[in-house]
Design an enzyme around this catalytic site. Sequence first.
Site, PDB file in Angstrom:
ATOM      1  N   LYS A 216       3.006  -8.677  -1.243  1.00 16.53           N
ATOM      2  CA  LYS A 216       3.604  -7.286  -1.759  1.00 16.53           C
ATOM      3  C   LYS A 216       2.549  -6.998  -3.079  1.00 16.53           C
ATOM      4  O   LYS A 216       2.176  -5.896  -3.169  1.00 16.53           O
ATOM      5  CB  LYS A 216       4.827  -7.519  -2.223  1.00 16.53           C
ATOM      6  N   CYS A 270       6.078   0.367  -9.942  1.00 19.00           N
ATOM      7  CA  CYS A 270       5.395  -0.688  -8.941  1.00 19.00           C
ATOM      8  C   CYS A 270       3.897  -0.924  -9.144  1.00 19.00           C
ATOM      9  O   CYS A 270       3.636  -2.097  -9.625  1.00 19.00           O
ATOM     10  CB  CYS A 270       5.851  -0.119  -7.642  1.00 19.00           C
TER      11      CYS A 270
HETATM   12  N1  SAJ Z   1      -1.868   7.892  -7.983  1.00 16.37           N
HETATM   13  C1  SAJ Z   1      -3.002   8.423  -8.447  1.00 16.37           C
HETATM   14  N2  SAJ Z   1      -4.260   8.434  -7.552  1.00 16.37           N
HETATM   15  C2  SAJ Z   1      -3.997   8.320  -6.306  1.00 16.37           C
HETATM   16  C3  SAJ Z   1      -2.912   7.854  -5.747  1.00 16.37           C
HETATM   17  C4  SAJ Z   1      -1.813   7.573  -6.642  1.00 16.37           C
HETATM   18  O1  SAJ Z   1      -3.280   8.549  -9.719  1.00 16.37           O
HETATM   19  O2  SAJ Z   1      -4.920   8.653  -5.568  1.00 16.37           O
HETATM   20  C5  SAJ Z   1      -0.870   7.700  -8.944  1.00 16.37           C
HETATM   21  C6  SAJ Z   1       0.330   8.281  -8.664  1.00 16.37           C
HETATM   22  O3  SAJ Z   1       0.136   9.458  -9.304  1.00 16.37           O
HETATM   23  C7  SAJ Z   1       1.548   7.386  -9.341  1.00 16.37           C
HETATM   24  C8  SAJ Z   1       0.988   6.084  -9.099  1.00 16.37           C
HETATM   25  O4  SAJ Z   1      -0.485   6.263  -9.033  1.00 16.37           O
HETATM   26  O5  SAJ Z   1       1.379   7.588 -10.684  1.00 16.37           O
HETATM   27  C9  SAJ Z   1       1.523   5.339  -7.962  1.00 16.37           C
HETATM   28  O6  SAJ Z   1       1.796   6.264  -7.049  1.00 16.37           O
HETATM   29  P1  SAJ Z   1       1.712   5.659  -5.458  1.00 16.37           P
HETATM   30  O7  SAJ Z   1       2.149   7.033  -4.532  1.00 16.37           O
HETATM   31  O8  SAJ Z   1       0.476   5.289  -5.366  1.00 16.37           O
HETATM   32  O9  SAJ Z   1       2.620   4.510  -5.316  1.00 16.37           O
HETATM   33  P2  SAJ Z   1       4.083   4.185  -5.528  1.00 16.37           P
HETATM   34  O10 SAJ Z   1       4.440   3.582  -6.959  1.00 16.37           O
HETATM   35  O11 SAJ Z   1       5.289   5.380  -5.401  1.00 16.37           O
HETATM   36  O12 SAJ Z   1       4.474   3.312  -4.205  1.00 16.37           O
HETATM   37  C10 SAJ Z   1       3.828   1.965  -4.208  1.00 16.37           C
HETATM   38  C11 SAJ Z   1       3.392   1.826  -2.780  1.00 16.37           C
HETATM   39  N3  SAJ Z   1       2.319   0.795  -2.591  1.00 16.37           N
HETATM   40  C12 SAJ Z   1       1.172   1.121  -1.928  1.00 16.37           C
HETATM   41  O13 SAJ Z   1       0.704   2.222  -1.401  1.00 16.37           O
HETATM   42  C13 SAJ Z   1       0.148   0.120  -1.759  1.00 16.37           C
HETATM   43  C14 SAJ Z   1       4.474   1.679  -1.811  1.00 16.37           C
HETATM   44  O14 SAJ Z   1       4.362   1.453  -0.483  1.00 16.37           O
HETATM   45  C15 SAJ Z   1       5.504   0.446  -2.431  1.00 16.37           C
HETATM   46  O15 SAJ Z   1       6.597   0.260  -1.597  1.00 16.37           O
HETATM   47  C16 SAJ Z   1       5.847   0.725  -3.717  1.00 16.37           C
HETATM   48  O16 SAJ Z   1       4.873   1.096  -4.740  1.00 16.37           O
HETATM   49  C17 SAJ Z   1       6.716  -0.232  -4.350  1.00 16.37           C
HETATM   50  O17 SAJ Z   1       7.791  -0.251  -4.398  1.00 16.37           O
HETATM   51  O18 SAJ Z   1       5.895  -1.625  -4.603  1.00 16.37           O
END
Ligand code: SAJ
Length: 419
Positions: A216, A270
Amino acid sequence: MNLHPGSLRPSVAVIGLGYIGLPTAAVLASSGANVVGVDINQRNIDVINAGEVPFVEPDLVTTVAGAVAQGRLRATTEMPHADIYIVAVPTPFSDGKKPDLSYIKTAGEQIAPLLAGDELLILESTSPPGTTEFLAETVLAARPDLTLEPDTAKTIYFAHCPERVLPGRIMIELRTNDRVVGTLNGDAGERARELYQLFCEGEFLMTDARTAEMSKLTENAFRDVNIAFANELSMIADSLDINVWELIELANHHPRVNILQPGPGVGGHCIAVDPWFIVAASPERSSLIRTARKVNDSKPEFVLDKLLLQARRIDHVKIATLGLAFKPNVDDLRESPAGHIVGRLADELPDASILAVEPNIEELPAELAARDNVTLEETVAAIGAADIVLLLVDHNEFVHLDPALLAQKIVHDTRGVWS
Ligand code: SAJ
């Protein structure tokens, strides 16, 4: 194998009714389990028992309302006895970036006195390697009459089954994502699999508890490192006067390149947190993961510095800041770079008016509400009144905005929506 001898409808207690616990409890209940949700927040308990939900997540409210109406889901502050316990409490980190396992410890201490033998405890909280063992030690320290030795009348089974659902798509991904299941003792993993099969159509990937914990953390660290690459690129491109969005689009036409999107920083509970658990577990070997965290953490200040340069040239400047959530189309403000930037703007520009827009909330969070120069506004009014428009979150409302509204404005687009 039965989930519990003689039990076709297992009784399940889900501890922690947050973004993961509540959807899991609701989906289990609507799949036939009898579920009791446990939380310390009485207000949320009342909301859930009324068939409503305390936070925004697509389709969650229908599942909760149905499960409560059928009598399969109820919420309480009292720990009940159950055949299966799912621990979904927070695992924050302390100021020194070290994991704080106190909520897991408390859950273990509250469950321990209720155990009779043959129960299954599943840890779902994102946890550093060794935490399932820590939960087992906590329970056995309180109940030395119980054992991890398989197949006795006094055996308690422990497994780790990390959640991997994406906020905004939780109700879909709970059913469709593959699940990693880590066994600590006996057939704990098989028992856990049988429970999750009530609703999860994904593949079940069986391993030991420690590898499951690390898997994870690895997934989120992978994403963090890749976002850090995009964010670093955006700062390099800025210094070279190159449009980073065009740059990434071009590079992504290569068949083996897939760069993520830069933004104002990385938020949420996360991705901004979990990589530190790896750094804490192996500090000498995690220089890339640590650096990526630092790059992502530096991005809000970079955005702020650029904005201040322009804002300080305008007397009593009015700045519309679009978005406070940590990502698009959710109301979750945890660890949000947007919230951080708006707070810092308010501090740096005491004479400015900060017109904060966040369509998914009804009132400002306390730390912003306390500032005289920040108000919560509606999108069109805020943009109309502003000298500078700062886009921080690519909510649908902003993506589909009439471009004419921005015509006379100084625009800072941290998400590449209008760039
Ligand atoms: N973000 C960027 N650029 C991107 C993608 C995301 O700046 O290209 C930023 C988002 O705006 C946000 C942060 O990253 O601030 C995280 O967003 P996210 O959509 O990537 O992820 P989370 O935190 O909503 O959810 C993640 C997911 N993990 C992965 O994709 C590997 C989800 O599957 C997990 O279950 C979750 O963390 C968790 O609970 O751990």
